[in-house]
Every structure is written in structure tokens, then in C-alpha cells.
Design a protein around this motif. Sequence first.
Motif, short mmCIF file in Angstrom:
data_model
loop_
_atom_site.label_atom_id
_atom_site.label_comp_id
_atom_site.label_asym_id
_atom_site.label_seq_id
_atom_site.Cartn_x
_atom_site.Cartn_y
_atom_site.Cartn_z
N ILE A 175 10.53 -4.49 9.54
CA ILE A 175 9.08 -4.71 9.56
C ILE A 175 8.41 -3.70 8.65
N ARG A 176 7.50 -4.16 7.82
CA ARG A 176 6.76 -3.25 6.95
C ARG A 176 5.64 -2.57 7.75
N SER A 177 5.50 -1.26 7.57
CA SER A 177 4.57 -0.47 8.38
C SER A 177 3.16 -0.49 7.78
N LEU A 178 2.20 -0.95 8.56
CA LEU A 178 0.81 -0.98 8.10
C LEU A 178 0.24 0.42 7.86
N PRO A 179 0.50 1.41 8.72
CA PRO A 179 -0.05 2.75 8.46
C PRO A 179 0.44 3.36 7.15
N LEU A 180 1.57 2.87 6.63
CA LEU A 180 2.12 3.43 5.38
C LEU A 180 1.86 2.52 4.18
N LEU A 181 0.93 1.59 4.33
CA LEU A 181 0.62 0.67 3.23
C LEU A 181 0.16 1.41 1.98
N GLU A 182 -0.78 2.33 2.12
CA GLU A 182 -1.33 3.02 0.95
C GLU A 182 -0.32 3.98 0.31
N PRO A 183 0.40 4.80 1.09
CA PRO A 183 1.44 5.63 0.45
C PRO A 183 2.47 4.80 -0.31
N TYR A 184 2.84 3.66 0.26
CA TYR A 184 3.82 2.80 -0.41
C TYR A 184 3.32 2.37 -1.78
N HIS A 185 2.12 1.82 -1.85
CA HIS A 185 1.61 1.32 -3.14
C HIS A 185 1.34 2.47 -4.10
N ALA A 186 0.90 3.60 -3.60
CA ALA A 186 0.61 4.73 -4.48
C ALA A 186 1.87 5.19 -5.21
N VAL A 187 2.98 5.36 -4.48
CA VAL A 187 4.20 5.88 -5.11
C VAL A 187 4.89 4.80 -5.94
N VAL A 188 4.82 3.55 -5.50
CA VAL A 188 5.44 2.47 -6.28
C VAL A 188 4.72 2.29 -7.62
N GLN A 189 3.39 2.29 -7.60
CA GLN A 189 2.64 2.12 -8.84
C GLN A 189 2.83 3.32 -9.76
N LEU A 190 2.95 4.52 -9.20
CA LEU A 190 3.20 5.69 -10.03
C LEU A 190 4.56 5.58 -10.71
N THR A 191 5.54 5.06 -10.00
CA THR A 191 6.88 4.92 -10.55
C THR A 191 6.93 3.86 -11.66
N ARG A 192 6.18 2.78 -11.48
CA ARG A 192 6.30 1.65 -12.39
C ARG A 192 5.31 1.68 -13.55
N ALA A 193 4.28 2.50 -13.46
CA ALA A 193 3.26 2.52 -14.51
C ALA A 193 3.82 3.09 -15.81
N ASP A 194 3.25 2.67 -16.92
CA ASP A 194 3.62 3.23 -18.22
C ASP A 194 3.22 4.70 -18.28
N ALA A 195 4.02 5.49 -18.97
CA ALA A 195 3.79 6.94 -19.02
C ALA A 195 2.44 7.29 -19.65
N ASP A 196 1.97 6.47 -20.60
CA ASP A 196 0.71 6.78 -21.27
C ASP A 196 -0.50 6.20 -20.56
N GLN A 197 -0.29 5.59 -19.43
CA GLN A 197 -1.42 5.05 -18.66
C GLN A 197 -2.26 6.20 -18.11
N THR A 198 -3.57 6.03 -18.11
CA THR A 198 -4.43 7.11 -17.63
C THR A 198 -4.40 7.18 -16.11
N ILE A 199 -4.81 8.32 -15.58
CA ILE A 199 -4.87 8.50 -14.13
C ILE A 199 -5.85 7.50 -13.53
N GLU A 200 -6.97 7.28 -14.20
CA GLU A 200 -7.96 6.32 -13.68
C GLU A 200 -7.38 4.91 -13.62
N GLN A 201 -6.61 4.52 -14.65
CA GLN A 201 -5.99 3.20 -14.63
C GLN A 201 -4.99 3.08 -13.49
N TRP A 202 -4.22 4.15 -13.25
CA TRP A 202 -3.27 4.14 -12.14
C TRP A 202 -4.01 4.02 -10.81
N GLN A 203 -5.09 4.76 -10.64
CA GLN A 203 -5.86 4.69 -9.41
C GLN A 203 -6.39 3.28 -9.17
N CYS A 204 -6.89 2.65 -10.22
CA CYS A 204 -7.39 1.28 -10.09
C CYS A 204 -6.27 0.32 -9.71
#
Length: 581
Positions: A175-204
Motif C-alpha cells: 500500500i502506498r502511504s499517503l503521509p509520505l506522498l510529498e517526500p516521495y514526489h520530491a525525491v523522485v523528481q529530484l532524481t529524474r530532473a535534468d541537471a540544468d533544470q532550475t530549482i524553481e522548475q523542480w519545485q513546480c
Amino acid sequence: LAQWQSEYVSDWQKLYEDSYSQPLAADADPTFNIRGWNSSYTGQAIPAPVMLEWVENTVERILVRQPQRVLEIGCGSGLLLFRVAKYCQEYWGTDYSLATIRNLERICDTVEGLGTVKLLYRTADNFEGIPQGVFDTVVINSVVQYFPSVDYLLQMLEGAVQALTSGGVIFVGDIRSLPLLEPYHAVVQLTRADADQTIEQWQCQVNQSVASEEELLIDPQFFIALKQRFPQITEVVIEPKRGQAENELTQFRYDVTLYLTQNQEQSLTVNPETSVPWLNWQRDTLSLVQLQDKLEHRTTGYLGIRDVPNQRVQAALQVLEWLENPPPVATVGALRQVLNQQPMLRGVNPEEVWQLAEKVGYTAHLSWWEGSQDGSFDIIFCRHDLAPKDDFNKFAHPFLAHFWADETVTIKPWTSYTNNPLSGKLVQKLVPQVREFIQQKLPSYMVPQGFVLLNALPLTSNGKVDRQALPTPDTATRHLATGFLAPRTPIEAQLATIWSELLGVERIGVNDNYFKIGGHSLLATQLVIRIRDQFQVDLSLTKIFEYPILKDLANYLDTYLWYNNSADFQPLNADEEEIEL
């Protein structure tokens, strides 16, 4: 709403039908089909040894109760079925993929020990023809995340309860944990984003991926609240996943076992004179070394530890903190360097606790019952010689009642325990209608450029709209590909229109990546259907993953149409590539 739920289930059904219709390699083990099990971090297939560990740990949690009559809802490729059914007198499996059912039937006819298996083609909420009061175990593993709503989940659980005999159990796994929804997406998007992507683009991108989450995530306390809905449920076990590997399966998912009894005189035996003394990991500044010393020198057989920090999710929690307050760096690549330079992660890996307990002659019972947003867990250590000996109690958690007191658990509306997987479909359906309505009422220069759907308006302490807290309209456009290039060919223009309608993004360029502007695997099924209708081609779903950039997909279609210059549909070559789910 009912139509949207039906469409949602149908989309997942089509996706898995497409995946399981692909033939396996000639040398592949048909009882270990892990196609589609891809890492959220890399998009690549999860290594077979890691998946095997996941399967074996799940099977162990099911077999520990020695089930004899099992009903598995959503048996998929049979990863559990092939390993559990051979120990059972009777094993029923259901799935909504006809290709899956046909494959399983062929394998069961050839593998020894699977003669007790009965397979049914149906959705998870359909219990027609399934006998009531017969099964001692119902298994629902890695399935509930594909349910459209909490109401659908409750309906399925009602059918599962009715199918069980007295004293039966329901195992709800992965079962996927609802309380950990935001940490999950934050670290996954950080891992998968292009290195030259801006912090603001990652946050969005993180904010958008959280808002458009297409799977159902559940707060662990939902299962405690179920005792109010189903009085037959007497005990609830909520456990982190076992395993040495650290990935999204062990970091952000958990298992639940629901114990039922219809005989009010039959209940778990707990010695009222025995109490569990509690320590707090944080307040008492404990360590694994200190814990081992306490267990080795205890005169009593029980010890409880509260608030143990979960080492598996510490990196994700740090990344989540940076989502609001990032360090002074400009790009994602620099932020990843800062993360790699962080000191050794604090906390305890749950697997270390289980291993320590075995080493000193205890059984460790870990619980995620509180559903804390930092992923911390509680432990009860029980000395081996004090384990229950009677048949009913011997497989159950010996001190479940000591993890929490039912009267202290606040019961909330059912919808408060889950996210809404249909919110993306709501945006997809509602935004175009709102835009069309406004265009009919206002001159073009007054029509908003972007629309953002909110559950509620952010308010100040005075009850007024907090304008500074409002998200930027059409946030998806803020991380479109650098150097916007408009469609240049008819095929590119038609694809851009389809993408815009499905994703609710106004401005689509040929360099945009489908998965980086809000697309996901579930929505890809609708994209394939639109493309098939628009271009009269039998497009494989895997082609969306192979060509996620609009110009590349357009070029593939252009080449295909040129090569197959015919009025008849020409199926594309069989595609055996894996799909990221």
C-alpha cells in the motif's frame, strides 16, 4: 463521478492488458513475470534479485498463517499465486486483464501443484459467484493503488469480509502511504530532473506531480478506522515492508493484515497482568547498540520503543524540506551534489531491527500505525519463549492492543484517509469546459491564459484570500522545454492539440517531453486511443515511453504512415519493451 470511476478502472485495465499481451522472452521464467515493475527513480526495470526479495518477503507474510483456502483479488502475473497456491487446498484468483487470466491458465496447466487454482476474469469489486464464508485468507497485494476512490476500496473490502470464514484474515499488501506522498514526489523528481533544470522548475514539477497523482494512497489509520465500519475486524497489523533494498517499494509502502472473528468469545489472548514498558527512541536518545544491551539484560519478556526514525526515508524528508527552503544553489544538479555531501543519514533501517531481534532471541513487531509524516515507526519486542501457543493466537501479533488504544484514535470522514486519484481527470474534463464557457462570455483579451484547480482557496488568519499563497496559473508551462518551438508539421500540430487537451496545458512545443509536463502511464492509455482515432494507426502503448518527446513521436508516426501507405490499419511490430507503471 461514476462515469469517471469507470473510465479510471478501464484505463488501468487497458494499460495492463497491453503490457501482459506482450510475449515473454523464450528463456524467461513464466512464474516470475516482472514486466512493468520499473523504478520510479530511473524509469528502468527494477533488478530481478530485488523483485525476488520483494516477492519472497510478501509470500512469507502470507504463508506464516498457513492458509488453506485463499482468494486473491488482482493476481496479476501470478507472482504470489505460483508460490502460495501449492500449499493450499483451494486457491481462487481474479484479475481484470483477460490476457493475464489466459496466461495464468496456460501456466497452471503445465506446472505441478497448481491443480487447485481457479481463475476468474473480473474487476476487484465484483464478487458475483464467489462463495461467502468459505475462505480463510483474502489477499489483495499491490492492487488498491489502482482503485479510483476510497468508496471503491470500501466496497471491495466489504466483499472480502463476506467471503471469509470465522477467524479469517485479509492481507492488503504493498500500500502506498499517503503521509509520505510529498517526500516521495520530491525525491523522485529530484532524481529524474535534468541537471540544468532550475530549482524553481523542480519545485513546480514536484507540486504538479503531487496534485496530479494518479494512484490511490492511503493513510495507515484508515485501517484502524475500518473497525468502526466492519465490527468483524478485531485486530489490525500495520507493518513496514521487509527487505534489504532501498527503493520506493520499501521506503514508501506498507502491508496490513486484518484479523476477523465472528465469534465474540474468540479473540486474541493477551495476559492482562503483562504490560509492555515503553521507551521513546528520540527522548531517551537510544541507539541499536544500547537497544541490544537492554534486550540481552531484560528480566521481562517485552519491550516497546516509540518514535523510531526511519532511515529509509531520511533523504526524501531532507529533499522535501528543501522544496520550501532550498539551499543557495541555482540548478538541480547542484542540489543533488549538496544532497550527496550530507552527513550519514540518521535513523534506523527497519530491517536492522528485525535482524537484531532474531540475534538476541526476540521477535520484533514493527508498526506504522500512526502514519506519521516523517515515516517513524514503533516496535514491540517479544521474547521467543512467550509467543502464543494456541492455534488462533500463534500467528497473530501478541500485543497489538498496546500499539494504540482504539478510544484515542480520531475517526474522520473516509475521504480524509486517501487522496483523490480522479483529480487529474477532473482537471482534464473541467478546465476545457470552463475555458470554453469564458470564451463565449468575454472578449479574447479578457480570457485567462491559464487555469489552476484548487480544493480550496488559501486564506489568511483574517479569513481573506491569501493571494501570495496562490499557485502561479498554468504551472505546467513554467517547466516546458527550454527554447519553445511551435509545431511545424500537420502531425506535430495534431499531436500538440491532443496533448494540450489531455494534460490541460495551453502551450505545447515540439521539444516538450510528455512525462515532464504532467503526463503519466495512466493518461498514456487515453493518449494512445486519441492517436489511434486521429491517425488511423494501431499504436502500441510502449511507443509513448519510447518516444516521449513530441517531435520524436511525430516523426515515428510520419514514418509509419509513409511506410504503410494503405487504407487498411497496419499493426505495428510487437513491442516487448517494459512499461513504467
